[in-house]
Write a protein that holds these residues in place. Structure first.
Motif, PDB file in Angstrom:
ATOM      1  N   ALA A  46       7.173  -1.895  -9.185  1.00 54.65           N
ATOM      2  CA  ALA A  46       5.680  -1.623  -8.749  1.00 54.65           C
ATOM      3  C   ALA A  46       4.702  -1.969  -9.774  1.00 54.65           C
ATOM      4  O   ALA A  46       3.577  -2.500  -9.555  1.00 54.65           O
ATOM      5  N   SER A  49       4.294  -5.745 -10.059  1.00 57.62           N
ATOM      6  CA  SER A  49       3.640  -6.258  -8.850  1.00 57.62           C
ATOM      7  C   SER A  49       2.052  -5.914  -8.582  1.00 57.62           C
ATOM      8  O   SER A  49       1.380  -6.368  -8.060  1.00 57.62           O
ATOM      9  N   GLU A  50       1.905  -4.773  -8.928  1.00 56.52           N
ATOM     10  CA  GLU A  50       0.303  -4.109  -9.142  1.00 56.52           C
ATOM     11  C   GLU A  50      -0.245  -4.262 -10.494  1.00 56.52           C
ATOM     12  O   GLU A  50      -0.435  -3.319 -11.092  1.00 56.52           O
ATOM     13  N   GLU A  52      -2.973  -5.141 -11.545  1.00 59.94           N
ATOM     14  CA  GLU A  52      -4.466  -4.705 -11.779  1.00 59.94           C
ATOM     15  C   GLU A  52      -4.270  -3.143 -11.919  1.00 59.94           C
ATOM     16  O   GLU A  52      -5.113  -2.536 -12.611  1.00 59.94           O
ATOM     17  N   TYR A  53      -3.443  -2.482 -11.122  1.00 51.80           N
ATOM     18  CA  TYR A  53      -3.596  -1.039 -11.026  1.00 51.80           C
ATOM     19  C   TYR A  53      -3.099  -0.653 -12.326  1.00 51.80           C
ATOM     20  O   TYR A  53      -3.477   0.283 -13.033  1.00 51.80           O
TER      21      TYR A  53
END
Length: 321
Positions: A46, A49-50, A52-53
């Motif tokens: 996670a 893959s994320e 930006e977050y």
């Protein structure tokens, strides 16, 4: 929220594994580490893959961390493995927890979960009280009192004025504070690794051959849950709590509903310590008495405190300092 909840379980397992590593009990430690592998993979996937977050998390540092852990495990260097898990992996997961809290700005309170937990708490309190109150009329009085208190709303402003507080810990669990007899708000659990603290205390309470544990102080339930996980399937855990607000805060801010129905658990609301007094007077040889000291500090009533202090011999010296 899925990652946040999963991380709490991962941190609990890893911190328990670290204790076993430090005791050179590698079999138990490695079994716990193996159980966390899939959860850790999902979290790191996670994060990667994320981007930006999780932009404050370095991809390179995550990759390097995993390489070191895999290499230490491959080389059977369990001292280094424990160091890497403690200094890097646990810190990494805690940073993810803080980041999610900051990003989402969410409240740990969920009305639906709270109501479900209250229903389970009510069932447990009623079934446990029935074991201690033989008279039918007296039992109805007890049930009515418990039900009225459970149905009363929790008002944050009132609780704050009464000295209660609830806070996130670094692992994502919630800790709580309550007034002690000296007028100060004290914490019932650590603000750091709650599951580790609970595991250590529960393990300290354990006595070989004990068939029943009489516990004063429910707190937020963490130590009770850890004790239930450690004891055998034929051992009773009997918990007495005198503050309904504490029980309701546990329902509001923890996953107490996931384990409170355990058949080995007897939970008694005991505002004037009548029930625990009877339990101590009729205590059998294979019964171990355990006192959650922060809860004892919250107990008003000198006679009741003196009764329970007999089971915490070091406490009198501490309180005289």
């Amino acid at each position: 929220m899925e990652i946040f909840q999963q991380n709490k379980e991962l941190l609990a397992a890893l911190n328990q594994a670290l204790l076993y590593f430090r005791e050179f009990d590698y079999e138990k430690a490695l079994a716990l580490v193996a159980d966390t592998a899939e959860g850790i993979r999902l979290v790191t996937d996670a994060v990667l893959s994320e981007k930006e977050y999780f932009k404050n998390v370095s991809v390179e540092s995550v990759t390097e961390m995993f390489s070191g852990i895999v290499e230490a495990k491959k080389n059977k260097d369990y001292i280094l493995l424990a160091d890497l898990l403690e200094l890097q992996m646990v810190g990494f997961l805690c940073s993810i927890q803080r980041l999610i809290v900051q990003h989402e700005d969410f409240s740990a309170f969920d009305e639906e979960d709270y109501q479900k937990n209250l229903e389970l708490l009510e069932q447990k309190l009623h079934s446990s009280t029935a074991l201690f109150v033989e008279d039918i009329d007296e039992r109805r009085i007890q049930y009515g009192r418990v039900l009225r208190l459970l149905e009363a709303d929790l008002y944050p402003e009132q609780l704050l004025m009464q000295g209660y507080c609830v806070e996130f810990t670094s692992c994502g669990e919630m800790t709580a504070g309550a007034l002690d007899i000296w007028g100060n708000t004290i914490y019932l659990h650590t603000n750091h690794y709650v599951a580790q603290e609970a595991f250590l205390l529960a393990r300290r309470w354990m006595v070989p051959g004990a068939k029943k544990y009489v516990v004063y102080g429910f707190g937020m339930g963490y130590v009770v849950r850890a004790l239930l996980q450690l004891v055998e399937s034929d051992v009773w855990v009997e918990v007495y709590e005198n503050d309904m607000n504490i029980l309701k805060l546990a329902c509001a801010f923890t996953d107490v509903g996931s384990w409170i129905a355990d058949k080995r658990l007897r939970l008694v609301y005991d505002p004037d310590c009548t029930f625990i007094r009877g339990a101590l007077e009729g205590k059998e040889e294979q019964t171990q008495v355990c006192i959650h000291y922060p809860s004892l500090c919250h107990l008003v009533g000198e006679e009741n405190r003196e009764m329970l202090l007999d089971y915490v011999p070091w406490a009198r010296k501490v309180e005289q300092c």
